[in-house]
Design a protein around this motif. Structure first.
Motif, PDB file in Angstrom:
ATOM      1  N   SER A  49       0.810  -1.220   0.000  1.00 33.54           N
ATOM      2  CA  SER A  49       0.000   0.000   0.000  1.00 33.54           C
ATOM      3  C   SER A  49       0.845   1.274   0.000  1.00 33.54           C
ATOM      4  O   SER A  49       0.301   2.373   0.101  1.00 33.54           O
ATOM      5  CB  SER A  49      -0.916   0.024   1.226  1.00 33.54           C
ATOM      6  OG  SER A  49      -2.047  -0.801   1.054  1.00 33.54           O
ATOM      7  N   PHE A  69      -0.042   3.733  -2.740  1.00 37.50           N
ATOM      8  CA  PHE A  69      -1.397   4.228  -2.465  1.00 37.50           C
ATOM      9  C   PHE A  69      -1.346   5.298  -1.374  1.00 37.50           C
ATOM     10  O   PHE A  69      -1.954   6.360  -1.499  1.00 37.50           O
ATOM     11  CB  PHE A  69      -2.289   3.060  -2.036  1.00 37.50           C
ATOM     12  CG  PHE A  69      -3.706   3.444  -1.717  1.00 37.50           C
ATOM     13  CD1 PHE A  69      -4.682   3.447  -2.712  1.00 37.50           C
ATOM     14  CD2 PHE A  69      -4.076   3.808  -0.423  1.00 37.50           C
ATOM     15  CE1 PHE A  69      -5.990   3.807  -2.428  1.00 37.50           C
ATOM     16  CE2 PHE A  69      -5.382   4.165  -0.128  1.00 37.50           C
ATOM     17  CZ  PHE A  69      -6.343   4.167  -1.131  1.00 37.50           C
ATOM     18  N   GLY A 113      -6.164   1.809  -5.687  1.00 42.04           N
ATOM     19  CA  GLY A 113      -7.054   1.144  -4.745  1.00 42.04           C
ATOM     20  C   GLY A 113      -7.733  -0.069  -5.346  1.00 42.04           C
ATOM     21  O   GLY A 113      -7.812  -1.136  -4.729  1.00 42.04           O
ATOM     22  N   PRO A 171      -6.542  -1.554   1.008  1.00 35.93           N
ATOM     23  CA  PRO A 171      -5.813  -0.272   1.021  1.00 35.93           C
ATOM     24  C   PRO A 171      -5.737   0.267   2.451  1.00 35.93           C
ATOM     25  O   PRO A 171      -6.679   0.139   3.224  1.00 35.93           O
ATOM     26  CB  PRO A 171      -6.675   0.636   0.127  1.00 35.93           C
ATOM     27  CG  PRO A 171      -7.487  -0.304  -0.713  1.00 35.93           C
ATOM     28  CD  PRO A 171      -7.732  -1.500   0.148  1.00 35.93           C
TER      29      PRO A 171
END
Length: 319
Positions: free
Chosen positions: A264, A267, A300, A310
Motif C-alpha cells: 500500500s 497508495f 485502490g 488499502p
C-alpha cells in the motif's frame, strides 16, 4: 479514531458539546467546521473500498456507491469552503486527520455499535453504512435522551451562522464544485448546510415522504435499498421497500497485508499528496489535483483485486 487534537491544534470538542451549546462563538464555529471536514472524510474510505470491491454487478450497485462517495467528497469540500469563508484554515494534510480503521466511533465522539471498517460490499457492511447515515427522526426522536446526531450538529452550525452573522470573506479561497455557488453570504452558508444534510441522512419527514425522484433519495435510503434488496417505491401516497428486487453484486474479498515492501506504500503516498494538494486549494487557491484522484482510484482497485486492503495511512515523506 480520536475526537481531540488536530496537528498541534487545540483539543477539538465533541459533537455533543457543540450541539448542547446551541449557538457557537466564532472560534467554536471554526472548530465545528474543521470537525465537519473530518466527519465527512471518515465515511469516504469505507465507501470507496466497498465500491472498489464490486465485481459482477447486475443492478448497478457500484453506481449507487459512486454517487454517494462523490456527494461525501463534495460535502467535505463544502465544509472547507464554509470554514475559509469565515476566516478559518482547513487542516487536513497530516496523519492526525486520517481515521484508523476499524473504529468504534465517528469523529466528534459519535459511538457506533457496529465497528466501521474497510471491507467489501456485503449486507453486513451495508448495515454499518446505514448506521453511519442514520436519520435523526424516529426511532431516534423517541428516545428520552436522544444521542447527538450528525443532523443536530449541522443544525447547530446553521443556527450559529444565522444568529452570529459572521463576516464572510468575499475573497476566500474555495474548492469550486459543479452546480454549487460560492459562499458569499450567510444565506449561502445556510443553503450549503441544508444541502449537506439533505443529501446525507435526509431531513425531517423523509422516512414517510422522501423525494419522488430517485436522484433525491438520501444516502440512508439508497443503502437500505441494497440492504433489503428491494427498491423504495411510493404506493397510494405511502413509501415502502416493496419495489423491484435488487441483486447484490459479486465482490472481491480482501484483507490487511503485512508484506514487505508494503503493497500500500504507493497508495498511501498518493493519498497523502492528494490531501496536501487539497489543503493548498484553501490556503493558496491551487486547483484540485484531479490526476491524483484518478491515480488513487486505480491503485485502490488494483490492491483490492489482489486481495489487499488499502491502508489509507499518511505517508510521512510527503511534504
Amino acid at each position: 479514531m480520536n475526537a481531540t487534537g488536530d496537528h498541534g491544534h487545540p483539543a477539538m470538542k465533541t459533537i455533543r458539546e457543540y450541539v448542547e451549546a446551541e449557538v457557537l462563538p466564532l472560534d467554536d464555529l471554526k472548530g465545528a467546521l474543521q470537525l465537519a471536514m473530518r466527519l465527512e472524510f471518515a465515511t469516504i474510505p469505507p465507501y470507496l473500498c466497498a465500491q472498489w470491491s464490486v465485481k459482477d454487478d447486475p443492478d448497478r450497485a457500484e453506481g449507487v456507491l459512486h454517487r454517494i462517495v462523490s456527494q461525501e467528497m463534495n460535502h467535505f469540500a463544502l465544509a472547507g469552503n464554509l470554514l475559509t469563508a469565515i476566516g478559518g484554515r482547513p487542516s487536513i494534510a497530516h496523519a492526525d486527520f486520517l481515521p484508523t480503521y476499524p473504529t468504534g466511533e465517528l469523529p466528534g465522539g459519535i459511538p457506533q455499535k457496529l465497528p466501521i471498517d474497510l471491507k467489501p460490499l456485503t449486507e453486513e457492511q451495508l448495515a454499518v453504512f446505514m448506521q453511519i447515515e442514520l436519520p435523526e427522526f424516529p426511532p431516534i426522536a423517541r428516545l428520552a435522551v436522544p444521542p447527538a446526531t450528525i443532523g443536530a450538529f449541522y443544525d447547530t452550525i446553521s443556527t450559529t451562522f444565522q444568529k452570529l452573522n459572521p463576516g464572510i470573506d468575499q475573497d476566500a479561497h474555495a474548492v469550486e464544485l459543479p452546480a454549487t455557488k460560492p459562499v458569499r453570504t450567510v444565506t449561502d452558508a445556510v443553503e450549503t448546510i441544508d444541502r449537506i444534510k439533505s443529501e446525507g441522512e435526509g431531513t425531517q419527514g423523509s422516512p414517510d415522504q422522501p423525494s419522488g425522484e430517485r436522484a433525491g433519495f438520501a444516502h440512508y435510503y439508497l443503502f437500505k435499498e441494497l440492504f433489503l434488496q428491494r427498491r423504495l417505491v411510493e404506493t397510494d401516497g405511502k413509501w415502502s421497500f416493496s419495489g423491484d428486487p435488487v441483486t447484490l453484486p459479486e465482490v472481491y474479498d480482501f484483507a490487511p497485508c503485512d508484506a514487505r515492501p508494503n503493497p500500500s506504500a504507493e497508495f498511501n503516498r498518493t493519498l497523502s499528496q492528494l490531501l496536501t494538494d487539497l489543503e493548498r486549494c484553501w490556503t493558496s487557491g491551487a486547483p484540485p489535483n484531479v490526476a491524483a484522484m484518478f491515480r488513487l482510484q486505480s491503485l485502490g482497485r488494483d490492491l483490492i483485486r489482489r486481495g489487499i486492503r488499502p491502508e489509507f495511512r499518511w505517508d510521512g515523506g510527503t511534504a
